[in-house]
Write an enzyme that holds these catalytic residues in place. Structure first.
Site, short mmCIF file in Angstrom:
data_model
loop_
_atom_site.label_atom_id
_atom_site.label_comp_id
_atom_site.label_asym_id
_atom_site.label_seq_id
_atom_site.Cartn_x
_atom_site.Cartn_y
_atom_site.Cartn_z
N ILE A 16 0.83 -1.21 0.00
CA ILE A 16 0.00 0.00 0.00
C ILE A 16 0.87 1.26 0.00
CG2 ILE A 16 -0.29 0.26 2.53
CD1 ILE A 16 -3.31 0.85 1.82
N ALA A 17 2.02 1.21 0.69
CA ALA A 17 2.87 2.38 0.78
C ALA A 17 3.50 2.70 -0.59
CB ALA A 17 3.96 2.16 1.83
N GLN A 48 -6.87 -7.84 7.48
CA GLN A 48 -8.25 -8.33 7.62
C GLN A 48 -9.17 -7.23 8.13
OE1 GLN A 48 -7.77 -11.58 10.37
NE2 GLN A 48 -6.75 -12.89 8.88
N GLY A 49 -8.77 -6.57 9.25
CA GLY A 49 -9.67 -5.66 9.96
C GLY A 49 -10.11 -4.49 9.11
N GLY A 50 -9.19 -3.65 8.67
CA GLY A 50 -9.56 -2.52 7.83
C GLY A 50 -8.68 -1.32 8.06
N GLU A 115 -12.97 -1.67 16.69
CA GLU A 115 -11.85 -2.54 17.08
C GLU A 115 -11.32 -2.13 18.43
OE1 GLU A 115 -8.93 -2.67 13.93
OE2 GLU A 115 -9.96 -4.33 12.96
N HIS A 230 1.15 -10.59 17.93
CA HIS A 230 -0.27 -10.95 17.97
C HIS A 230 -0.40 -12.17 18.87
CE1 HIS A 230 -4.33 -11.93 16.90
NE2 HIS A 230 -4.42 -10.78 16.25
N ARG A 275 -3.61 -6.40 23.67
CA ARG A 275 -2.87 -7.42 22.91
C ARG A 275 -1.56 -7.84 23.58
NH1 ARG A 275 -2.65 -6.29 16.42
NH2 ARG A 275 -4.83 -6.91 16.39
N HIS A 334 4.05 -9.54 14.64
CA HIS A 334 2.94 -9.12 13.77
C HIS A 334 3.18 -7.76 13.12
CE1 HIS A 334 -1.14 -9.13 12.32
NE2 HIS A 334 -1.47 -8.06 13.02
N GLU A 358 5.28 0.56 6.73
CA GLU A 358 5.77 -0.11 7.95
C GLU A 358 7.28 0.00 8.13
OE1 GLU A 358 3.85 -3.87 8.72
OE2 GLU A 358 5.29 -4.37 10.31
N ARG A 369 1.07 0.07 18.28
CA ARG A 369 0.20 0.51 17.19
C ARG A 369 -1.27 0.28 17.55
NH1 ARG A 369 -1.82 -2.82 12.22
NH2 ARG A 369 -1.61 -4.45 13.80
N LEU A 375 -2.34 0.65 7.69
CA LEU A 375 -2.68 0.89 6.28
C LEU A 375 -2.89 2.39 6.07
CD1 LEU A 375 -5.21 -2.04 5.61
CD2 LEU A 375 -2.83 -1.91 4.87
C1 LIG Z 1 -2.07 -10.91 8.85
C2 LIG Z 1 -2.01 -9.39 8.94
C3 LIG Z 1 -3.18 -8.67 9.14
C4 LIG Z 1 -3.13 -7.26 9.22
N1 LIG Z 1 -4.30 -6.54 9.35
C5 LIG Z 1 -4.25 -5.17 9.32
C6 LIG Z 1 -5.44 -4.40 9.32
O1 LIG Z 1 -6.55 -4.92 9.36
N2 LIG Z 1 -5.32 -3.02 9.27
C7 LIG Z 1 -4.10 -2.39 9.23
O2 LIG Z 1 -4.06 -1.15 9.18
N3 LIG Z 1 -2.97 -3.12 9.21
C8 LIG Z 1 -3.01 -4.47 9.24
N4 LIG Z 1 -1.84 -5.19 9.20
C9 LIG Z 1 -0.57 -4.46 9.03
C10 LIG Z 1 -0.48 -3.94 7.60
O3 LIG Z 1 -0.96 -4.94 6.71
C11 LIG Z 1 0.93 -3.57 7.21
O4 LIG Z 1 1.51 -2.77 8.20
C12 LIG Z 1 0.95 -2.78 5.89
O5 LIG Z 1 0.26 -3.52 4.89
C13 LIG Z 1 2.36 -2.49 5.43
O6 LIG Z 1 2.31 -1.95 4.13
P1 LIG Z 1 3.67 -1.66 3.36
O7 LIG Z 1 3.29 -1.16 2.02
O8 LIG Z 1 4.52 -0.84 4.23
O9 LIG Z 1 4.35 -3.11 3.28
P2 LIG Z 1 3.91 -4.41 2.45
O10 LIG Z 1 2.49 -4.39 2.09
O11 LIG Z 1 4.40 -5.60 3.20
O12 LIG Z 1 4.77 -4.28 1.11
C14 LIG Z 1 6.18 -4.36 1.16
C15 LIG Z 1 6.72 -4.49 -0.25
O13 LIG Z 1 8.14 -4.36 -0.24
C16 LIG Z 1 8.70 -5.43 -1.01
N5 LIG Z 1 10.10 -5.63 -0.61
C17 LIG Z 1 10.60 -6.11 0.54
N6 LIG Z 1 11.96 -6.15 0.48
C18 LIG Z 1 12.31 -5.67 -0.74
C19 LIG Z 1 13.56 -5.46 -1.41
N7 LIG Z 1 14.76 -5.74 -0.84
N8 LIG Z 1 13.55 -4.96 -2.68
C20 LIG Z 1 12.37 -4.66 -3.29
N9 LIG Z 1 11.16 -4.83 -2.69
C21 LIG Z 1 11.14 -5.33 -1.44
C22 LIG Z 1 7.75 -6.58 -0.72
O14 LIG Z 1 7.93 -7.65 -1.63
C23 LIG Z 1 6.43 -5.85 -0.89
O15 LIG Z 1 6.14 -5.65 -2.25
C24 LIG Z 1 -1.88 -6.59 9.13
C25 LIG Z 1 -0.71 -7.34 8.93
C26 LIG Z 1 -0.77 -8.73 8.84
C27 LIG Z 1 0.51 -9.48 8.61
#
Ligand SMILES: Cc1cc2nc3c(=O)[nH]c(=O)nc-3n(C[C@H](O)[C@H](O)[C@H](O)COP(=O)(O)OP(=O)(O)OC[C@H]3O[C@@H](n4cnc5c(N)ncnc54)[C@H](O)[C@@H]3O)c2cc1C
Length: 518
Positions: A16-17, A48-50, A115, A230, A275, A334, A358, A369, A375
């Site tokens: 998402i970032a 899952q949550g949102g 939540e 978690h 938690r 988590h 993240e 958190r 997200l």
């Molecule tokens: C099971 C689960 C449930 C969750 N539920 C929620 C929720 O309901 N609500 C909420 O707000 N948060 C939730 N979270 C947390 C949230 O999903 C994450 O914090 C968030 O999605 C992180 O987004 P991001 O874009 O930073 O990382 P990610 O979505 O993990 O994306 C990281 C990207 O970086 C890439 N990457 C990694 N290393 C490299 C590299 N060396 N070179 C190039 N690319 C690389 C990966 O392949 C990926 O494409 C949950 C997390 C988990 C695990």
């Protein structure tokens, strides 16, 4: 003077970032790197949550910020919490405009879930418990249809190139070959670090790669000791571990040990305590040799499958039927509150380098958190970073390769040991002796010639050293030898590569040595 060349902005990671930054920068050319096919290996897709946003009639960004700061346990940044909460409703609107179909009530308004630790219903969700998957699908479709975005699948960033202290490119590995990509600016969006632990809910590639890249380029890290565990990951022989969400306990399921004792009955809030409290109580049972189960037999029984179809499916794969069997659970890494320190524009302490999602530590989460704020942080900072980058030049000094190529070799055993070490000594419950032991081993492995080992060990070392330095307990960081929070420690922590290099004596820590392989 060195010649300058035209270069795109390079975004490392496609969750998402990363995709939010890329879309918000359009039509400026960007390259997005992802080691896996788009949509795979992203924590975003598993959410899952949102997403939290104060859009209900009786809600306000001020209340959202207040809840966020309470969860942050004294070290959240009030200005950041207020700004992010204020930006949340517009962030949801942006996602809707990008094609995300959030769940709605019969009158057409957004359905808002509640939540833990939110004082209002403010969780926007999609597809019931499939928010992350729905959001990812929409962002990927948008990104594929945006001509200014070049999506490079199968490309892993292995180093940042710097010239005179400024990031000028990214060294990537693709199909076993190394190459250098010039960058007008680099945005790290590599996600979390749960994969450093033996028990995690994160994608296994979430090993803090961006933290290692940034640290090696000289960037400051912040709040590294704060990891959220978690409490109820399902012990089903799967790595990473599937989640039994808090909602199962919300429906009345209880926690029991293998003697049938309900060990949380006398704790305030019982199974619905915060938690970190639940995670610690489960960890204590496990440390005492017990097995812990989530027991929904009486509360839900035959209704379990209809209420929790995905948890049911995951359990059945492991031969567990939650309507008649208690579900074996344990805590799992988590979410990482710490990461690359950034300011209110997403800038790291190194010129030319930004961090989003993240991998970053913005001050929003502090020591813990609040559910569904992560997200949100990715979308909001994605926009702020894009706005900040709008003013940067579209050229750079030609970068040079940053690291020597190392022949690929088998790392599986060492990585397995490293993950177990993190879980045993830098996990839910920490103490001086365990942290010192972990630091000694991680410091040794951080010097390993194989980057896959060295980078993970470096990130683990930053977590362990920060945890060792913080002589108190707060939020996601708990020390059995210092169980209280202390006012003197009510401040964020900072650490750099220079603090970690050559570590031999950390508060009397033994010199680095090889981990026993038994
Ligand atoms: C099971 C689960 C449930 C969750 N539920 C929620 C929720 O309901 N609500 C909420 O707000 N948060 C939730 N979270 C947390 C949230 O999903 C994450 O914090 C968030 O999605 C992180 O987004 P991001 O874009 O930073 O990382 P990610 O979505 O993990 O994306 C990281 C990207 O970086 C890439 N990457 C990694 N290393 C490299 C590299 N060396 N070179 C190039 N690319 C690389 C990966 O392949 C990926 O494409 C949950 C997390 C988990 C695990």
């Amino acid at each position: 003077m060195a010649a300058r060349i035209q270069a795109p902005i390079v975004i490392v990671g496609a969750g998402i970032a990363g995709l939010s930054v890329a879309l918000d920068l359009a039509p400026r050319p960007v390259v997005v790197l992802t080691p896996s096919p788009l949509g795979k290996g992203v924590a975003t897709g598993w959410a899952q949550g949102g997403i939290a946003a104060a859009i209900g009639e009786n809600d306000s960004p001020a209340l959202h910020a207040e809840d966020t700061l309470k969860a942050a346990a004294g070290i959240g940044d009030p200005t950041i919490a207020e700004r992010v909460a204020a930006a949340a409703p517009a962030a949801i609107e942006r996602l809707i405009a990008r094609g995300v179909a959030f769940d709605r009530k019969a009158d057409g308004s957004l359905a808002l879930g509640l939540e833990a630790a939110h004082c209002r219903n403010r969780i926007v969700h999609a597809g019931g418990d499939a928010t992350g998957a729905v959001v990812m699908a929409a962002l990927i479709e948008r990104a594929r249809g945006t001509p200014s975005i070049s999506l490079v699948e199968g490309a892993r960033a292995v180093a940042l190139c710097t010239t005179d202290g400024r990031v000028t490119g990214v060294e990537i590995e693709r199909d076993g070959r190394r190459s250098v990509l010039a960058a007008a600016a680099v945005v790290l969006a590599t996600g979390g670090a749960g994969g450093l632990y033996a028990n995690t809910t994160n994608p296994l590639g979430a090993v803090g790669a961006g933290i290692a890249l940034a640290a090696r380029a000289g960037a400051e890290l912040r709040d590294m000791e704060f990891v959220q565990f978690h409490p109820t990951a399902i012990v089903a022989g799967r790595d990473p571990m599937p989640l039994a969400s808090e909602a199962v306990r919300g429906e009345g399921a209880i926690l029991i040990n293998d003697r049938g004792e309900r060990f949380m009955a006398d704790v305030p809030g019982a199974e619905l305590a915060p938690r970190d409290v639940v995670a610690r109580d489960i960890a204590r049972e496990i440390a005492a040799g017990r097995t812990v189960f989530l027991d929904a037999r009486q509360a839900l029984g035959a209704k379990f499958a209809a209420r929790f179809p995905s948890v049911t499916a995951l359990c059945r794969e492991a031969g567990i039927d939650p309507s008649v069997d208690a579900i074996p659970v344990r805590p799992a890494a988590h979410y990482h509150m710490g990461g690359v320190a950034v300011d209110g524009r997403g800038r790291t302490t190194v010129a030319g380098l930004w961090a989003c999602g993240e991998v970053s530590a913005t001050g929003l989460h502090g020591a813990n958190r609040l559910a569904s704020n992560s997200l949100l942080e990715g979308i909001v900072y994605g926009r702020w970073i894009a706005e900040d980058l709008a003013g940067t030049p579209a050229d750079t000094v030609a970068p040079r390769p940053a690291i020597a190529t190392t022949a690929a070799s088998d790392t599986a055993n060492t990585l397995r040991e490293l993950r177990q070490l993190m879980t045993n000594h830098v996990g839910v419950v920490r103490d001086n002796d365990g942290l010192r032991d972990a630091i000694a081993h991680l410091a040794y492995d951080a010097g390993d010639p194989r980057p896959a080992i060295a980078d993970r060990a470096l990130v683990g070392l930053a977590i362990a050293v920060s945890a060792h330095r913080r002589v108190e307990s707060r939020g996601g960081h708990y020390r059995s030898d210092h169980p209280m929070a202390l006012d003197t420690w009510a401040k964020p922590s900072r650490i750099t590569l220079a603090d970690l290099t050559g570590i031999a004596e950390i508060g009397g820590c033994v010199a680095p040595r090889r981990r026993a392989t038994a």
